[in-house]
Design a protein around this motif. Structure first.
Motif, PDB file in Angstrom:
ATOM      1  N   CYS A  55     -34.325 -22.708  24.684  1.00  0.00           N
ATOM      2  CA  CYS A  55     -33.733 -23.040  25.985  1.00  0.00           C
ATOM      3  C   CYS A  55     -34.752 -22.745  27.081  1.00  0.00           C
ATOM      4  O   CYS A  55     -35.172 -21.602  27.256  1.00  0.00           O
ATOM      5  N   ASP A  56     -35.161 -23.796  27.794  1.00  0.00           N
ATOM      6  CA  ASP A  56     -36.202 -23.633  28.803  1.00  0.00           C
ATOM      7  C   ASP A  56     -35.706 -22.883  30.024  1.00  0.00           C
ATOM      8  O   ASP A  56     -36.447 -22.098  30.613  1.00  0.00           O
ATOM      9  N   MET A  57     -34.452 -23.146  30.404  1.00  0.00           N
ATOM     10  CA  MET A  57     -34.024 -22.694  31.731  1.00  0.00           C
ATOM     11  C   MET A  57     -32.504 -22.636  31.769  1.00  0.00           C
ATOM     12  O   MET A  57     -31.823 -23.462  31.159  1.00  0.00           O
ATOM     13  N   VAL A  58     -31.982 -21.630  32.478  1.00  0.00           N
ATOM     14  CA  VAL A  58     -30.542 -21.575  32.746  1.00  0.00           C
ATOM     15  C   VAL A  58     -30.343 -21.447  34.249  1.00  0.00           C
ATOM     16  O   VAL A  58     -31.011 -20.647  34.901  1.00  0.00           O
ATOM     17  N   TRP A  59     -29.432 -22.264  34.781  1.00  0.00           N
ATOM     18  CA  TRP A  59     -29.046 -22.142  36.187  1.00  0.00           C
ATOM     19  C   TRP A  59     -27.861 -21.172  36.223  1.00  0.00           C
ATOM     20  O   TRP A  59     -26.806 -21.460  35.647  1.00  0.00           O
ATOM     21  N   MET A  60     -28.037 -20.051  36.904  1.00  0.00           N
ATOM     22  CA  MET A  60     -27.047 -18.972  36.797  1.00  0.00           C
ATOM     23  C   MET A  60     -26.407 -18.623  38.130  1.00  0.00           C
ATOM     24  O   MET A  60     -27.094 -18.510  39.148  1.00  0.00           O
ATOM     25  N   SER A  61     -25.104 -18.383  38.073  1.00  0.00           N
ATOM     26  CA  SER A  61     -24.382 -17.827  39.216  1.00  0.00           C
ATOM     27  C   SER A  61     -23.934 -16.417  38.860  1.00  0.00           C
ATOM     28  O   SER A  61     -24.208 -15.913  37.759  1.00  0.00           O
ATOM     29  N   ALA A  62     -23.228 -15.798  39.791  1.00  0.00           N
ATOM     30  CA  ALA A  62     -22.804 -14.418  39.584  1.00  0.00           C
ATOM     31  C   ALA A  62     -21.699 -14.347  38.529  1.00  0.00           C
ATOM     32  O   ALA A  62     -21.022 -15.336  38.237  1.00  0.00           O
ATOM     33  N   SER A  63     -21.500 -13.164  37.987  1.00  0.00           N
ATOM     34  CA  SER A  63     -20.323 -12.914  37.165  1.00  0.00           C
ATOM     35  C   SER A  63     -19.115 -12.770  38.086  1.00  0.00           C
ATOM     36  O   SER A  63     -19.269 -12.435  39.265  1.00  0.00           O
ATOM     37  N   ASN A  64     -17.924 -13.034  37.552  1.00  0.00           N
ATOM     38  CA  ASN A  64     -16.706 -13.044  38.380  1.00  0.00           C
ATOM     39  C   ASN A  64     -16.992 -13.724  39.721  1.00  0.00           C
ATOM     40  O   ASN A  64     -16.805 -13.137  40.791  1.00  0.00           O
ATOM     41  N   PRO A  65     -17.429 -14.972  39.663  1.00  0.00           N
ATOM     42  CA  PRO A  65     -18.048 -15.589  40.845  1.00  0.00           C
ATOM     43  C   PRO A  65     -17.078 -15.761  42.016  1.00  0.00           C
ATOM     44  O   PRO A  65     -16.193 -16.594  42.005  1.00  0.00           O
ATOM     45  N   GLY A  66     -17.286 -14.949  43.004  1.00  0.00           N
ATOM     46  CA  GLY A  66     -16.534 -15.098  44.240  1.00  0.00           C
ATOM     47  C   GLY A  66     -15.211 -14.382  44.268  1.00  0.00           C
ATOM     48  O   GLY A  66     -14.420 -14.593  45.187  1.00  0.00           O
ATOM     49  N   TYR A  67     -14.961 -13.533  43.315  1.00  0.00           N
ATOM     50  CA  TYR A  67     -13.674 -12.830  43.336  1.00  0.00           C
ATOM     51  C   TYR A  67     -13.769 -11.405  42.807  1.00  0.00           C
ATOM     52  O   TYR A  67     -12.800 -10.881  42.262  1.00  0.00           O
ATOM     53  N   ALA A  68     -14.926 -10.778  43.000  1.00  0.00           N
ATOM     54  CA  ALA A  68     -15.040  -9.383  42.556  1.00  0.00           C
ATOM     55  C   ALA A  68     -16.204  -8.710  43.273  1.00  0.00           C
ATOM     56  O   ALA A  68     -17.312  -9.246  43.289  1.00  0.00           O
ATOM     57  N   GLY A  69     -15.930  -7.572  43.851  1.00  0.00           N
ATOM     58  CA  GLY A  69     -17.002  -6.764  44.408  1.00  0.00           C
ATOM     59  C   GLY A  69     -17.649  -7.368  45.636  1.00  0.00           C
ATOM     60  O   GLY A  69     -17.119  -8.286  46.272  1.00  0.00           O
ATOM     61  N   ASP A  70     -18.827  -6.869  45.946  1.00  0.00           N
ATOM     62  CA  ASP A  70     -19.573  -7.316  47.118  1.00  0.00           C
ATOM     63  C   ASP A  70     -20.371  -8.576  46.756  1.00  0.00           C
ATOM     64  O   ASP A  70     -21.220  -8.546  45.857  1.00  0.00           O
ATOM     65  N   LEU A  71     -20.087  -9.661  47.466  1.00  0.00           N
ATOM     66  CA  LEU A  71     -20.682 -10.952  47.108  1.00  0.00           C
ATOM     67  C   LEU A  71     -22.207 -10.921  47.200  1.00  0.00           C
ATOM     68  O   LEU A  71     -22.894 -11.448  46.314  1.00  0.00           O
ATOM     69  N   ALA A  72     -22.730 -10.311  48.237  1.00  0.00           N
ATOM     70  CA  ALA A  72     -24.189 -10.262  48.394  1.00  0.00           C
ATOM     71  C   ALA A  72     -24.832  -9.471  47.252  1.00  0.00           C
ATOM     72  O   ALA A  72     -25.884  -9.858  46.724  1.00  0.00           O
ATOM     73  N   ALA A  73     -24.191  -8.390  46.861  1.00  0.00           N
ATOM     74  CA  ALA A  73     -24.735  -7.595  45.756  1.00  0.00           C
ATOM     75  C   ALA A  73     -24.683  -8.391  44.449  1.00  0.00           C
ATOM     76  O   ALA A  73     -25.617  -8.324  43.632  1.00  0.00           O
ATOM     77  N   LYS A  74     -23.612  -9.138  44.256  1.00  0.00           N
ATOM     78  CA  LYS A  74     -23.511  -9.971  43.044  1.00  0.00           C
ATOM     79  C   LYS A  74     -24.605 -11.038  43.046  1.00  0.00           C
ATOM     80  O   LYS A  74     -25.214 -11.325  42.005  1.00  0.00           O
ATOM     81  N   ASN A  75     -24.837 -11.642  44.215  1.00  0.00           N
ATOM     82  CA  ASN A  75     -25.910 -12.641  44.296  1.00  0.00           C
ATOM     83  C   ASN A  75     -27.277 -12.006  44.067  1.00  0.00           C
ATOM     84  O   ASN A  75     -28.128 -12.577  43.373  1.00  0.00           O
ATOM     85  N   ASP A  76     -27.473 -10.827  44.622  1.00  0.00           N
ATOM     86  CA  ASP A  76     -28.775 -10.171  44.435  1.00  0.00           C
ATOM     87  C   ASP A  76     -29.037  -9.875  42.966  1.00  0.00           C
ATOM     88  O   ASP A  76     -30.187  -9.931  42.506  1.00  0.00           O
ATOM     89  N   CYS A  77     -27.992  -9.546  42.241  1.00  0.00           N
ATOM     90  CA  CYS A  77     -28.140  -9.294  40.797  1.00  0.00           C
ATOM     91  C   CYS A  77     -28.754 -10.518  40.108  1.00  0.00           C
ATOM     92  O   CYS A  77     -29.678 -10.402  39.300  1.00  0.00           O
ATOM     93  N   VAL A  78     -28.257 -11.701  40.462  1.00  0.00           N
ATOM     94  CA  VAL A  78     -28.763 -12.943  39.845  1.00  0.00           C
ATOM     95  C   VAL A  78     -30.158 -13.274  40.375  1.00  0.00           C
ATOM     96  O   VAL A  78     -31.059 -13.635  39.609  1.00  0.00           O
ATOM     97  N   PHE A  79     -30.334 -13.151  41.684  1.00  0.00           N
ATOM     98  CA  PHE A  79     -31.636 -13.496  42.265  1.00  0.00           C
ATOM     99  C   PHE A  79     -32.739 -12.536  41.813  1.00  0.00           C
ATOM    100  O   PHE A  79     -33.893 -12.929  41.677  1.00  0.00           O
TER     101      PHE A  79
END
Lengths: 278, 254
Positions: free
Chosen positions: A51-75
């Motif tokens: 698998c060359d590449m995965v496009w990833m979003s956050a876990s529990n996307p948009g309904y758990a915890g601090d959104l910016a922190a969830k995004n930072d985890c992925v970024f």
């Protein structure tokens, strides 16, 4: 060259482009995912599958915890593996007034494929909702992708496809109705994620007589990568159709994004692909 | 290349639409597509329609190929919808049936030691596996949750009866791992689709605790065959999960 099915039966890495457009990264509160934030294990699994590449979003996307922190985890993950992990900026209808700010913050961090939104545990919205317009305008400006778990209001989706022609809209889970719409909306795609029924994707290719509207997705790394590849590898469809869904269609989307030329994420794959870039 | 021994394939027509293998020949074609060498097979139409006392279709169909091994559904003996437990198990052994299926949601009963005790006493004496599938006929596996308390109760009450849990729910690892740890006679399929699930079960409980079930015609067998082909496990572990575990279990039926 071996067929996709032959690679899969042998458990060997695919040698043709394989881009999973529907992944997640981060901790999950309501289920046990072993080693869920172990970046090395995730990359190792991608390597085993080819698998060359995965496009990833956050876990529990948009309904758990601090959104910016969830995004930072992925970024942060994407920053460590910039040619393998491409992040979505995850947004939420819980906090519509701050979505633009969060999207701009994520875009400033580096390559970003677009926006992912979910439906679970958040206020209802459609593509015509007021707060969505500024988001879609930014995505159009950058020629990015908008992935949603499921588009509940199809009329508003069609309206958005027409109004924001430079945005590519992806329905997150397999839905033949989306493929029908995609025939008249060239900026709409269907993700194969959770096409559970036997040979559902092969049957869909035969019904449509085309494979350019579908993109492989698996919810990896919440689940295993085979959850996307497995439905396609054994399917009753031509090898070219399998390769389109597994990677070529996603590569065509990547090629239209301005940052893809400078980021190096496509290096190596274009030669394998043989896409007519004219 | 791995050849699979599938723990659950449905044979016969379905009234729910979608894929089906109406005949043994059709099922064998599906098996060929996914490199499934052998399978434990159930009567799909009888499963959906609630026919519990006629096994002629599945026995005749499986009689056409050594690759198809018949299974039959079981119910609480109290309702007397089936033969008395001792007779039912004897019937199974006489007809080459080496595993039975309990489907408490599809057939609406509680599957614990109280409801199934008399039957499980007979199964345990023969070391005959009880295949447990609690998924509903139209239920999506993502959020499915088996009746964990009932499963634990049954497995602890009959420690020498193998219990194969199918459809564990895709996100039920915390409950499944607890059951695997407490009940050595419990095995599970690959429907707990979590990242690293196979590797983690093998690391903590050994490779003898997993079986491959394709769930055809409800699901695409490629979901599971692909996963096992790529799992980061040794070749003997892969072979165990793909089929050797199930083969050993059936060979131990007395």
């Amino acid at each position: 060259m071996k067929t996709t099915r032959e690679y899969v039966c042998a458990g060997q890495p695919l040698e043709t482009p394989f881009i999973d457009v529907h992944g997640h990264f981060g901790p999950w509160p309501d289920t046990f995912i072993p080693h869920t934030v172990d970046q090395g294990r995730i990359i190792a699994e991608m390597d085993r599958y080819g698998c060359d590449m995965v496009w990833m979003s956050a876990s529990n996307p948009g309904y758990a915890g601090d959104l910016a922190a969830k995004n930072d985890c992925v970024f942060d993950f994407a920053a460590a593996y910039p040619e393998r992990i491409i992040p979505y900026c995850t947004l939420s209808s819980h906090d519509p007034q701050n979505n633009v700010k969060e999207l701009k913050r994520c875009l400033a961090r580096g390559p970003c494929i677009g926006v992912k939104m979910h439906r679970y545990s958040q206020p209802s919205y459609t593509m015509r909702s007021d707060f969505m317009q500024a988001i879609l305008e930014i995505l159009a400006e950058h020629r990015l992708v908008y992935l949603n778990h499921v588009f509940e209001n199809v009329i508003d989706l069609e309206w958005a496809c027409d109004k924001y022609a430079d945005v590519v809209f992806i329905a997150g889970h397999f839905n033949p109705g989306i493929n029908d719409l995609a025939l008249s909306h060239p900026n709409l795609r269907d993700c194969t994620c959770a096409a559970m029924h036997p040979d559902a994707i092969g049957a869909e290719v035969q019904r449509l007589k085309r494979s350019d509207t579908m993109l492989v997705g698996s919810d990896f790394s919440q689940v295993h990568l085979g959850f996307g590849l497995g439905m396609i590898a054994y399917g009753n469809m031509a090898e070219d159709d399998k390769r389109n869904i597994l990677g070529n269609n996603a590569l065509r989307l990547l090629e239209r994004i301005p940052w893809s030329d400078t980021s190096g994420v496509l290096a190596g794959m274009r030669e394998d692909l043989g896409i007519d870039r004219k | 290349m791995v050849t699979f021994f599938d723990c659950e394939m449905g044979l016969g027509p379905t009234g729910l639409g979608g894929a089906a293998a109406p005949t043994a020949e059709a099922l064998l074609r599906v098996m060929g597509q996914y490199d499934i060498g052998s399978a434990l097979v159930y009567d799909r139409a009888a499963h959906e329609a609630g026919v519990f006392d006629r096994f002629d279709f599945i026995l005749e169909a499986c009689g056409t190929s050594h690759r198809l091994l018949p299974t039959i559904p079981v119910l609480p003996p109290a309702t007397r919808e089936q033969m008395p437990p001792a007779d039912l198990v004897a019937f199974c052994l006489d007809h080459g049936i080496k595993a039975v299926r309990a489907c408490p949601t599809a057939h609406n009963f509680i599957c614990d030691r109280h409801s199934m005790g008399r039957l499980c006493t007979q199964l345990q004496a023969r070391r005959m596996p009880l295949i447990h599938s609690s998924i509903g006929l139209r239920e999506h596996p993502y959020k499915h949750q088996p009746p964990w308390h009932d499963l634990r109760d049954l497995a602890l009450a009959f420690p020498d009866m193998p219990v194969i849990v199918l459809h564990t729910g895709m996100m039920q690892g915390r409950n499944l791992f607890t059951l695997l740890e407490e009940c050595p006679n419990v095995m599970a399929d690959l429907s707990c689709a979590s990242f690293q699930y196979v590797e983690e079960v093998v690391a903590h409980f050994g490779s003898a605790r997993l079986v491959m079930a394709s769930h055809f015609p409800a699901e695409d067998p490629g979901l599971y065959t692909t996963w096992l082909n790529y799992a980061k496990v040794d070749a003997d572990v892969r072979a165990n999960i793909a089929g050797d575990n199930l083969r050993r279990l059936l060979a131990a039926v007395v």
